[in-house]
Write a protein that holds these residues in place. Structure first.
Motif, PDB file in Angstrom:
ATOM      1  N   SER A 217     -34.474 -11.369 -20.976  1.00  0.00           N
ATOM      2  CA  SER A 217     -35.693 -12.175 -21.110  1.00  0.00           C
ATOM      3  C   SER A 217     -35.608 -13.442 -20.271  1.00  0.00           C
ATOM      4  N   LEU A 220     -35.968 -12.477 -16.426  1.00  0.00           N
ATOM      5  CA  LEU A 220     -37.342 -12.170 -16.019  1.00  0.00           C
ATOM      6  C   LEU A 220     -38.236 -13.408 -16.054  1.00  0.00           C
ATOM      7  N   THR A 224     -39.874 -15.377 -12.710  1.00  0.00           N
ATOM      8  CA  THR A 224     -41.321 -15.557 -12.590  1.00  0.00           C
ATOM      9  C   THR A 224     -41.684 -17.034 -12.425  1.00  0.00           C
ATOM     10  N   ALA A 282     -33.017 -17.220 -11.998  1.00  0.00           N
ATOM     11  CA  ALA A 282     -33.003 -16.062 -12.902  1.00  0.00           C
ATOM     12  C   ALA A 282     -31.687 -15.958 -13.664  1.00  0.00           C
TER      13      ALA A 282
END
Length: 309
Positions: A217, A220, A224, A282
């Motif tokens: 989690s 990702l 983003t 990330a």
């Protein structure tokens, strides 16, 4: 996490400990990538299209060739030192605001989640701005050249900044840093909460996601949010670079930086180092969130880990 009633209370100290430990581990793992990102973003194209680094891998190769393995960790000491309060503030502040903005049943609207993240991002710039400012000077020293790298230290830079501009000299680029960090947090935290809530849970009463799902989690969500705010990060990095290479332009504030970058380099310049930034952020946030939810702070203080909103 978003439906648990607020009947457990909220403990700040263990979350600060968790955030600090998470930040140290995360930064240590990804710092060389962050150094490459900084140099790519500060690099300006010469009048004949010349550039020092042609790609992320070329930058890695040249840094290693000229500065060695430890050159890849230039500026890491100040980053690791200040990442403890920075991540402690960021992660625990988001939890704190989520807790207090939730309904008595523990529910949070998307707007309230964004507000909690934005407030956490605003609070962290107290530490983030001087940390980033010092880190960027140290990371970029090998690129601008013309100086003895051994003499360029966090302490020497700090003394000079304070001597020239007082304590506020350490807050050069604070507006750009705030714009980046608040926007990042508004995107990152609600997305992370959504993804983290959607995965498998640990056995027992804590209600937390299993560690590997928090890692995914964080990966990702970090990827983003990092890509989304890359233009703001480029502006911030350029404003905080005190020394420039020969022929590079100076910037007088955010809008001057935007105008000159657009005029001389075009829109693509705002995404310089974007891939590298995604590769940095990330794993940084994936590792940080995984460690944060392991409850190390609760174990140290002997507190039972509770499910939070």
């Amino acid at each position: 996490m978003a439906t648990e009633k607020k009947n457990m209370g909220f403990s700040v100290l263990p979350r600060i400990i968790n955030g600090g430990i998470a930040g140290i581990i995360g930064v240590t793992c990804v710092f060389p990538l962050d150094l490459v990102k900084t140099r790519l973003q500060n690099q300006q194209i010469g009048p004949n299209g010349e550039r020092m680094y042609t790609s992320m891998f070329d930058c890695f190769r040249k840094i290693y060739a000229t500065e060695g393995y430890f050159g890849m960790y230039r500026g890491s000491a100040v980053n690791i030192l200040l990442i403890t309060p920075e991540k402690g503030i960021k992660l625990s502040a988001n939890d704190y605001f989520r807790y207090h903005l939730a309904t008595p049943e523990g529910k949070l609207t998307l707007l309230m989640q964004c507000l909690a993240g934005g407030l956490a991002g605003a609070f962290q710039i107290i530490v983030t701005t001087p940390m980033e400012l010092l880190k960027i000077q140290l990371q970029d020293a090998g690129r601008v050249g013309g100086q003895d790298l051994k003499k360029v230290t966090a302490w020497s830079i700090t003394k000079q900044l304070v001597k020239d501009n007082g304590i506020f000299g350490l807050y050069k680029g604070v507006r750009a840093t705030g714009a980046r960090d608040i926007t990042f947090s508004v995107i990152y935290f609600p997305l992370f909460a959504f993804l983290n809530d959607s995965g498998p849970r640990k056995p027992g009463t804590s209600g937390e996601a299993v560690f590997w799902w928090s890692l995914i989690s964080g990966l990702l969500s970090g990827m983003t949010a990092a890509f989304s705010v890359t233009p703001l990060d480029v502006i911030k990095t350029r404003l905080q670079a005190i020394k420039k290479a020969d022929g590079e332009k100076e910037f007088d504030g955010i809008f001057d930086c935007i105008n000159k970058t657009l005029k001389y380099e075009g829109p693509k310049a705002f995404f310089k180092g974007g891939l590298c930034r995604m590769i940095v952020i990330a794993p940084l946030f994936g590792i940080a969130q995984m460690v944060y939810f392991m409850g190390i702070g609760e174990r140290i203080l002997g507190i039972e880990q509770k499910k939070s909103v």
